[in-house]
Design a protein around this motif. Structure first.
Motif, PDB file in Angstrom:
ATOM      1  N   ARG A 140      47.867  86.148 -13.721  1.00  0.00           N
ATOM      2  CA  ARG A 140      47.768  86.374 -15.170  1.00  0.00           C
ATOM      3  C   ARG A 140      47.088  87.707 -15.444  1.00  0.00           C
ATOM      4  O   ARG A 140      46.043  88.018 -14.876  1.00  0.00           O
ATOM      5  N   VAL A 141      47.702  88.494 -16.316  1.00  0.00           N
ATOM      6  CA  VAL A 141      47.149  89.786 -16.715  1.00  0.00           C
ATOM      7  C   VAL A 141      46.049  89.561 -17.749  1.00  0.00           C
ATOM      8  O   VAL A 141      46.246  88.864 -18.746  1.00  0.00           O
ATOM      9  N   ILE A 142      44.896  90.164 -17.497  1.00  0.00           N
ATOM     10  CA  ILE A 142      43.779  90.122 -18.451  1.00  0.00           C
ATOM     11  C   ILE A 142      43.496  91.556 -18.886  1.00  0.00           C
ATOM     12  O   ILE A 142      43.140  92.408 -18.057  1.00  0.00           O
ATOM     13  N   ALA A 143      43.668  91.830 -20.151  1.00  0.00           N
ATOM     14  CA  ALA A 143      43.354  93.163 -20.668  1.00  0.00           C
ATOM     15  C   ALA A 143      41.836  93.361 -20.622  1.00  0.00           C
ATOM     16  O   ALA A 143      41.079  92.524 -21.118  1.00  0.00           O
ATOM     17  N   THR A 144      41.415  94.471 -20.028  1.00  0.00           N
ATOM     18  CA  THR A 144      39.985  94.773 -19.897  1.00  0.00           C
ATOM     19  C   THR A 144      39.710  96.196 -20.368  1.00  0.00           C
ATOM     20  O   THR A 144      39.303  97.061 -19.582  1.00  0.00           O
ATOM     21  N   PRO A 145      39.938  96.494 -21.636  1.00  0.00           N
ATOM     22  CA  PRO A 145      39.726  97.859 -22.121  1.00  0.00           C
ATOM     23  C   PRO A 145      38.267  98.271 -22.007  1.00  0.00           C
ATOM     24  O   PRO A 145      37.352  97.438 -21.998  1.00  0.00           O
ATOM     25  N   GLY A 146      38.070  99.574 -21.939  1.00  0.00           N
ATOM     26  CA  GLY A 146      36.729 100.125 -21.871  1.00  0.00           C
ATOM     27  C   GLY A 146      36.631 101.173 -20.790  1.00  0.00           C
ATOM     28  O   GLY A 146      36.225 102.308 -21.047  1.00  0.00           O
ATOM     29  N   HIS A 147      36.991 100.795 -19.562  1.00  0.00           N
ATOM     30  CA  HIS A 147      37.027 101.812 -18.497  1.00  0.00           C
ATOM     31  C   HIS A 147      38.098 102.838 -18.846  1.00  0.00           C
ATOM     32  O   HIS A 147      37.852 104.043 -18.839  1.00  0.00           O
ATOM     33  N   THR A 148      39.289 102.360 -19.134  1.00  0.00           N
ATOM     34  CA  THR A 148      40.329 103.108 -19.845  1.00  0.00           C
ATOM     35  C   THR A 148      40.865 102.175 -20.913  1.00  0.00           C
ATOM     36  O   THR A 148      40.594 100.974 -20.900  1.00  0.00           O
ATOM     37  N   ASP A 149      41.660 102.711 -21.825  1.00  0.00           N
ATOM     38  CA  ASP A 149      42.139 101.881 -22.928  1.00  0.00           C
ATOM     39  C   ASP A 149      43.011 100.726 -22.444  1.00  0.00           C
ATOM     40  O   ASP A 149      43.004  99.647 -23.027  1.00  0.00           O
ATOM     41  N   GLY A 150      43.771 100.965 -21.373  1.00  0.00           N
ATOM     42  CA  GLY A 150      44.706  99.953 -20.901  1.00  0.00           C
ATOM     43  C   GLY A 150      44.361  99.378 -19.542  1.00  0.00           C
ATOM     44  O   GLY A 150      45.250  98.887 -18.841  1.00  0.00           O
ATOM     45  N   SER A 151      43.097  99.417 -19.163  1.00  0.00           N
ATOM     46  CA  SER A 151      42.694  98.797 -17.902  1.00  0.00           C
ATOM     47  C   SER A 151      43.019  97.310 -17.913  1.00  0.00           C
ATOM     48  O   SER A 151      42.920  96.647 -18.956  1.00  0.00           O
ATOM     49  N   ILE A 152      43.397  96.796 -16.749  1.00  0.00           N
ATOM     50  CA  ILE A 152      43.693  95.364 -16.639  1.00  0.00           C
ATOM     51  C   ILE A 152      43.006  94.782 -15.412  1.00  0.00           C
ATOM     52  O   ILE A 152      42.655  95.476 -14.465  1.00  0.00           O
ATOM     53  N   ALA A 153      42.824  93.465 -15.462  1.00  0.00           N
ATOM     54  CA  ALA A 153      42.469  92.653 -14.306  1.00  0.00           C
ATOM     55  C   ALA A 153      43.605  91.672 -14.087  1.00  0.00           C
ATOM     56  O   ALA A 153      44.460  91.465 -14.963  1.00  0.00           O
ATOM     57  N   LEU A 154      43.636  91.055 -12.908  1.00  0.00           N
ATOM     58  CA  LEU A 154      44.656  90.072 -12.559  1.00  0.00           C
ATOM     59  C   LEU A 154      43.958  88.832 -12.024  1.00  0.00           C
ATOM     60  O   LEU A 154      43.160  88.925 -11.081  1.00  0.00           O
ATOM     61  N   HIS A 155      44.269  87.673 -12.609  1.00  0.00           N
ATOM     62  CA  HIS A 155      43.659  86.415 -12.160  1.00  0.00           C
ATOM     63  C   HIS A 155      44.721  85.520 -11.541  1.00  0.00           C
ATOM     64  O   HIS A 155      45.751  85.258 -12.162  1.00  0.00           O
ATOM     65  N   LEU A 156      44.466  85.103 -10.311  1.00  0.00           N
ATOM     66  CA  LEU A 156      45.342  84.168  -9.597  1.00  0.00           C
ATOM     67  C   LEU A 156      44.645  82.813  -9.571  1.00  0.00           C
ATOM     68  O   LEU A 156      43.837  82.535  -8.669  1.00  0.00           O
ATOM     69  N   PRO A 157      44.893  81.946 -10.551  1.00  0.00           N
ATOM     70  CA  PRO A 157      44.131  80.694 -10.651  1.00  0.00           C
ATOM     71  C   PRO A 157      44.282  79.797  -9.425  1.00  0.00           C
ATOM     72  O   PRO A 157      43.306  79.185  -8.977  1.00  0.00           O
TER      73      PRO A 157
END
Length: 232
Positions: A146-163
């Motif tokens: 699952r893509v998690i938007a994590t703005p701040g480092h860059t505007d479109g930074s993302i994390a990925l969660h594999l539950p």
């Protein structure tokens, strides 16, 4: 270049500068980030050392557009039928359609940046982006990432969660330096990055694969503790 087995299907590739993660599913390989512009050969070597083939790479997911994360993507994209993915706000920079704005350095970060020589990194060659991602999208690897938007480092930074796997790829929102888990540096907007860090702390992952440093084992408790003690 070192290869670190995190679990049977997941390896950390320590590159000349930066790092990448390789996930191995039965039907192919997924790369999360690709190091600097010269990293393609290192990644290919690592894949070979693992007894795998470069044409098994079926997708590349870029957490953000910084040179030490997307630099090798253009080389990897030529290996076969590879789908390159990034957040929709990062895609124009990765394609070379617009320039990346510089981070909003603190005084301490500016000195650190000079000391690391990070300002001398080779520019990332333009690379196509085949799929533009948004918050909540699911990518087909590791049982569903699952893509998690994590703005701040860059505007479109993302994390990925594999539950199913209990794994979280954090990009540069989380760092692990000298044994200390912390929010990342060199951000566009530190306050927004800290909000993103807190969001990741609530995911409940067992292992956090950070953009710089060793993977964080027992990430759930550690990220929550850091989030509680963040200095604004």
């Amino acid at each position: 270049m070192d290869i670190v087995e995190i679990r049977r299907e997941l390896h950390l590739l320590r590159l000349e500068f930066g790092q990448a993660y390789l996930w191995h599913d039965a039907d192919g390989l997924t790369l999360v980030d690709t190091g600097i512009a010269t990293s393609g050969a290192e990644i290919a070597e690592a894949i070979g050392r693992l007894g795998l083939r470069t044409d098994a790479v079926r997708q590349v997911v870029l957490t953000h557009y910084h040179e030490d994360h997307c630099g090798g993507a253009a080389s990897v994209a030529l290996w076969g039928d590879v789908t390159v993915m990034a957040h929709r706000l990062e895609a124009p920079v990765i394609r070379g359609e617009r320039s990346a704005p510089p981070p909003n350095f603190t005084d301490e970060e500016r000195a650190l940046h000079r000391g690391l020589g990070a300002h001398l990194l080779p520019p990332a060659p333009p690379c196509r982006v085949d799929r533009e991602l948004r918050d909540g999208d699911v990518i087909d690897f590791g049982g569903g990432a699952r893509v998690i938007a994590t703005p701040g480092h860059t505007d479109g930074s993302i994390a990925l969660h594999l539950p199913r796997a209990g794994v979280l790829f954090t990009g540069d929102t989380v760092a692990h330096v000298n044994g200390q888990v912390m929010p990342g540096v060199f951000n566009m907007d530190r306050q927004e990055m800290l909000r993103s860090f807190r969001r990741l702390a609530e995911v409940g992952a067992q292992v956090a694969c950070v953009g710089h440093g060793e993977p964080v084992v027992g990430a759930d408790a550690l990220l929550r503790e850091v989030a509680r003690n963040i200095q604004e």
